[in-house]
Design a protein around this motif. Structure first.
Motif, PDB file in Angstrom:
ATOM      1  N   TYR A  19       1.058  -0.927   0.064  1.00 59.13           N
ATOM      2  CA  TYR A  19       0.407  -0.293  -0.133  1.00 59.13           C
ATOM      3  C   TYR A  19       0.840   1.120  -0.031  1.00 59.13           C
ATOM      4  O   TYR A  19       1.718   1.349   0.273  1.00 59.13           O
ATOM      5  CB  TYR A  19      -0.817   0.060   0.779  1.00 59.13           C
ATOM      6  CG  TYR A  19      -2.070  -1.270   0.935  1.00 59.13           C
ATOM      7  CD1 TYR A  19      -2.911  -1.119   0.756  1.00 59.13           C
ATOM      8  CD2 TYR A  19      -1.373  -1.711   2.335  1.00 59.13           C
ATOM      9  CE1 TYR A  19      -3.730  -2.750   0.072  1.00 59.13           C
ATOM     10  CE2 TYR A  19      -2.870  -3.097   2.336  1.00 59.13           C
ATOM     11  CZ  TYR A  19      -3.869  -3.426   0.858  1.00 59.13           C
ATOM     12  OH  TYR A  19      -4.372  -5.093   1.544  1.00 59.13           O
ATOM     13  N   LEU A  23      -1.960   6.810   2.041  1.00 59.84           N
ATOM     14  CA  LEU A  23      -3.053   5.786   2.207  1.00 59.84           C
ATOM     15  C   LEU A  23      -2.716   6.279   3.363  1.00 59.84           C
ATOM     16  O   LEU A  23      -3.633   6.971   4.416  1.00 59.84           O
ATOM     17  CB  LEU A  23      -2.788   4.217   1.662  1.00 59.84           C
ATOM     18  CG  LEU A  23      -4.382   4.231   2.987  1.00 59.84           C
ATOM     19  CD1 LEU A  23      -4.438   2.582   1.355  1.00 59.84           C
ATOM     20  CD2 LEU A  23      -3.271   2.886   3.808  1.00 59.84           C
ATOM     21  N   TYR A  24      -1.300   6.019   4.278  1.00 60.92           N
ATOM     22  CA  TYR A  24      -1.322   6.260   5.590  1.00 60.92           C
ATOM     23  C   TYR A  24      -0.918   7.460   6.119  1.00 60.92           C
ATOM     24  O   TYR A  24      -1.488   7.843   7.573  1.00 60.92           O
ATOM     25  CB  TYR A  24      -0.020   5.105   6.122  1.00 60.92           C
ATOM     26  CG  TYR A  24       0.310   3.482   6.036  1.00 60.92           C
ATOM     27  CD1 TYR A  24      -0.574   2.840   6.384  1.00 60.92           C
ATOM     28  CD2 TYR A  24       1.100   3.959   5.151  1.00 60.92           C
ATOM     29  CE1 TYR A  24      -0.741   1.213   6.506  1.00 60.92           C
ATOM     30  CE2 TYR A  24       0.656   1.713   4.670  1.00 60.92           C
ATOM     31  CZ  TYR A  24       0.081   1.226   4.999  1.00 60.92           C
ATOM     32  OH  TYR A  24      -0.001  -0.439   4.839  1.00 60.92           O
ATOM     33  N   VAL A  47       0.246  -4.139   7.304  1.00 58.29           N
ATOM     34  CA  VAL A  47      -0.040  -2.882   7.701  1.00 58.29           C
ATOM     35  C   VAL A  47       0.188  -2.936   8.647  1.00 58.29           C
ATOM     36  O   VAL A  47       0.660  -1.383   9.196  1.00 58.29           O
ATOM     37  CB  VAL A  47      -1.573  -3.428   7.038  1.00 58.29           C
ATOM     38  CG1 VAL A  47      -2.343  -1.464   7.981  1.00 58.29           C
ATOM     39  CG2 VAL A  47      -1.752  -2.916   6.214  1.00 58.29           C
ATOM     40  N   THR A  98      -8.193  -0.564  11.238  1.00 51.27           N
ATOM     41  CA  THR A  98      -7.585  -1.158   9.489  1.00 51.27           C
ATOM     42  C   THR A  98      -8.468  -2.295   9.042  1.00 51.27           C
ATOM     43  O   THR A  98      -8.505  -3.256  10.027  1.00 51.27           O
ATOM     44  CB  THR A  98      -6.239  -1.168   9.571  1.00 51.27           C
ATOM     45  OG1 THR A  98      -5.751  -1.532  10.459  1.00 51.27           O
ATOM     46  CG2 THR A  98      -5.549   0.857   9.908  1.00 51.27           C
ATOM     47  N   GLY A 100      -7.311  -4.634   5.573  1.00 45.14           N
ATOM     48  CA  GLY A 100      -7.229  -3.467   4.236  1.00 45.14           C
ATOM     49  C   GLY A 100      -7.460  -5.092   3.002  1.00 45.14           C
ATOM     50  O   GLY A 100      -6.918  -6.456   3.820  1.00 45.14           O
ATOM     51  N   GLN A 101      -8.748  -4.642   2.499  1.00 45.27           N
ATOM     52  CA  GLN A 101      -8.439  -5.416   1.136  1.00 45.27           C
ATOM     53  C   GLN A 101      -9.455  -7.051   1.728  1.00 45.27           C
ATOM     54  O   GLN A 101      -9.198  -7.913   1.699  1.00 45.27           O
ATOM     55  CB  GLN A 101      -7.588  -6.568  -0.009  1.00 45.27           C
ATOM     56  CG  GLN A 101      -7.625  -6.762  -0.971  1.00 45.27           C
ATOM     57  CD  GLN A 101      -8.145  -5.971  -1.646  1.00 45.27           C
ATOM     58  OE1 GLN A 101      -9.332  -4.691  -1.753  1.00 45.27           O
ATOM     59  NE2 GLN A 101      -8.297  -6.797  -2.647  1.00 45.27           N
ATOM     60  N   TRP A 128      -9.924  -0.380   3.037  1.00 46.59           N
ATOM     61  CA  TRP A 128      -9.432   0.091   1.615  1.00 46.59           C
ATOM     62  C   TRP A 128      -9.625  -1.286   1.411  1.00 46.59           C
ATOM     63  O   TRP A 128      -9.431  -1.951   1.949  1.00 46.59           O
ATOM     64  CB  TRP A 128      -9.105   0.816   2.264  1.00 46.59           C
ATOM     65  CG  TRP A 128      -7.267   0.531   2.427  1.00 46.59           C
ATOM     66  CD1 TRP A 128      -6.273  -0.413   1.462  1.00 46.59           C
ATOM     67  CD2 TRP A 128      -7.024   0.037   3.510  1.00 46.59           C
ATOM     68  NE1 TRP A 128      -5.707  -1.147   2.463  1.00 46.59           N
ATOM     69  CE2 TRP A 128      -5.835  -0.839   3.878  1.00 46.59           C
ATOM     70  CE3 TRP A 128      -7.189   0.773   4.870  1.00 46.59           C
ATOM     71  CZ2 TRP A 128      -4.914  -0.357   5.123  1.00 46.59           C
ATOM     72  CZ3 TRP A 128      -6.657   0.397   5.712  1.00 46.59           C
ATOM     73  CH2 TRP A 128      -5.431   0.418   5.871  1.00 46.59           C
ATOM     74  N   TYR A 130      -8.079  -2.465  -2.991  1.00 50.06           N
ATOM     75  CA  TYR A 130      -7.763  -2.236  -5.098  1.00 50.06           C
ATOM     76  C   TYR A 130      -8.337  -3.197  -5.782  1.00 50.06           C
ATOM     77  O   TYR A 130      -8.956  -4.452  -5.559  1.00 50.06           O
ATOM     78  CB  TYR A 130      -6.051  -2.668  -4.089  1.00 50.06           C
ATOM     79  CG  TYR A 130      -5.993  -3.271  -3.810  1.00 50.06           C
ATOM     80  CD1 TYR A 130      -5.301  -4.363  -5.008  1.00 50.06           C
ATOM     81  CD2 TYR A 130      -5.043  -3.636  -3.078  1.00 50.06           C
ATOM     82  CE1 TYR A 130      -4.886  -5.931  -4.338  1.00 50.06           C
ATOM     83  CE2 TYR A 130      -5.359  -4.997  -2.033  1.00 50.06           C
ATOM     84  CZ  TYR A 130      -4.557  -5.988  -2.835  1.00 50.06           C
ATOM     85  OH  TYR A 130      -4.178  -7.612  -3.042  1.00 50.06           O
ATOM     86  N   ILE A 183      -2.492   1.928  -5.854  1.00 46.41           N
ATOM     87  CA  ILE A 183      -0.804   1.682  -5.234  1.00 46.41           C
ATOM     88  C   ILE A 183       0.245   2.036  -7.250  1.00 46.41           C
ATOM     89  O   ILE A 183      -0.381   1.026  -8.225  1.00 46.41           O
ATOM     90  CB  ILE A 183      -1.519   0.339  -5.447  1.00 46.41           C
ATOM     91  CG1 ILE A 183      -1.957   0.274  -4.002  1.00 46.41           C
ATOM     92  CG2 ILE A 183       0.502  -0.823  -5.089  1.00 46.41           C
ATOM     93  CD1 ILE A 183      -2.341  -0.974  -3.438  1.00 46.41           C
ATOM     94  N   VAL A 236      -7.337   2.217  -5.768  1.00 48.68           N
ATOM     95  CA  VAL A 236      -7.779   1.705  -4.483  1.00 48.68           C
ATOM     96  C   VAL A 236      -8.778   2.944  -3.803  1.00 48.68           C
ATOM     97  O   VAL A 236      -9.473   3.715  -4.403  1.00 48.68           O
ATOM     98  CB  VAL A 236      -6.355   2.407  -2.946  1.00 48.68           C
ATOM     99  CG1 VAL A 236      -6.613   2.452  -1.971  1.00 48.68           C
ATOM    100  CG2 VAL A 236      -4.701   1.754  -3.996  1.00 48.68           C
TER     101      VAL A 236
END
Length: 250
Positions: A19, A23-24, A47, A98, A100-101, A128, A130, A183, A236
């Motif tokens: 990522y 984003l961070y 992450v 968080t 992620g995907q 989030w 992608y 990304i 993303v």
């Protein structure tokens, strides 16, 4: 609980995209306190490892021990097997949560209730994913054909939520608009091959058909690819919002 990634955990760790820093940056600017973060469905800890450089303590959970076996350790990360929808965490302890995907695999009502329970009032929930990668027109057409027609029948129905970029999912939190993100990675054809092998649909195809469809596809793709590396982009998308703890379970 669906576990579609334990079989290819090694490929997942080696070939999944990283990522972007932006984003961070976006996430962290909306987090006031940085005491504790929960990275839910952490996979190989990608992450969690970044969060560990900003938070005093990171709890990273996943349903796959094989995935966690490929996660890099850090002194302030605690990895644990746990479902997203029910944890042993004490109430109201996290400044950031968080995902992620992975949200498309969850029971949303139960996960949102758990996020409300363990998040502090005002904590950030950042989710989030992608979408399908793109490289160049001819290559993209070939990849889309492989995605839709070769392994297409083997995608879980939850994949449609990713294709729709979570637009149809409920998100009962005080929403924060996220900037457009991508990304961007530079890959060889070999790396692209490894990424396709990490797809859950590819692994289902292999189990059903008894052979791997990726090598033949890569051979067909090679003339379009040419020599060396290409810039690969993944759009993303993100859901971000503040936790109010309204209706949270004690």
């Amino acid at each position: 609980m669906k576990d579609l990634f334990s079989t290819q955990a090694k490929q997942y760790a080696a070939f999944r995209p990283v990522y972007p820093e932006a984003l961070y940056t976006f996430i962290l600017q909306h987090v006031k306190e940085k005491g504790a973060a929960w990275d839910c469905a952490t996979g190989n800890g990608q992450v969690a490892q970044v969060l560990a450089t900003h938070f005093e303590r990171v709890c990273a959970t996943d349903i796959s021990q094989q995935q966690l076996d490929h996660a890099a350790p850090a002194h302030n990360i605690v990895y644990a097997i746990s479902a997203a929808e029910q944890t042993t965490f004490a109430p109201h302890q996290f400044d950031l949560i968080t995902v992620g995907q992975a949200l498309h695999w969850f029971d949303l009502d139960r996960f949102y209730a758990e996020a409300n329970r363990v998040g502090k009032p005002g904590a950030l929930l950042a989710i989030w994913g992608y979408a399908l990668l793109y490289i160049a027109p001819g290559i993209d057409e070939a990849i889309t054909d492989f995605y839709e027609n070769t392994v297409g029948p083997y995608w879980d129905h939850a994949r449609r939520l990713v294709e729709n970029q979570y637009a149809t999912l409920p998100f009962p939190f005080e929403r924060i608009a996220a900037p457009p993100l991508n990304i961007e990675v530079t890959w060889t054809l070999e790396h692209l091959s490894g990424y396709f092998s990490s797809w859950s649909a590819t692994q289902k195809f292999i189990k059903d058909k008894g052979y791997d469809p990726v090598p033949a596809f890569i051979e067909r793709l090679a003339p379009l690819w040419g020599q060396g590396e290409h810039l690969v982009k993944f759009p993303v998308f993100m859901l971000a919002g503040k936790i109010s703890n309204a209706g949270a379970r004690a």
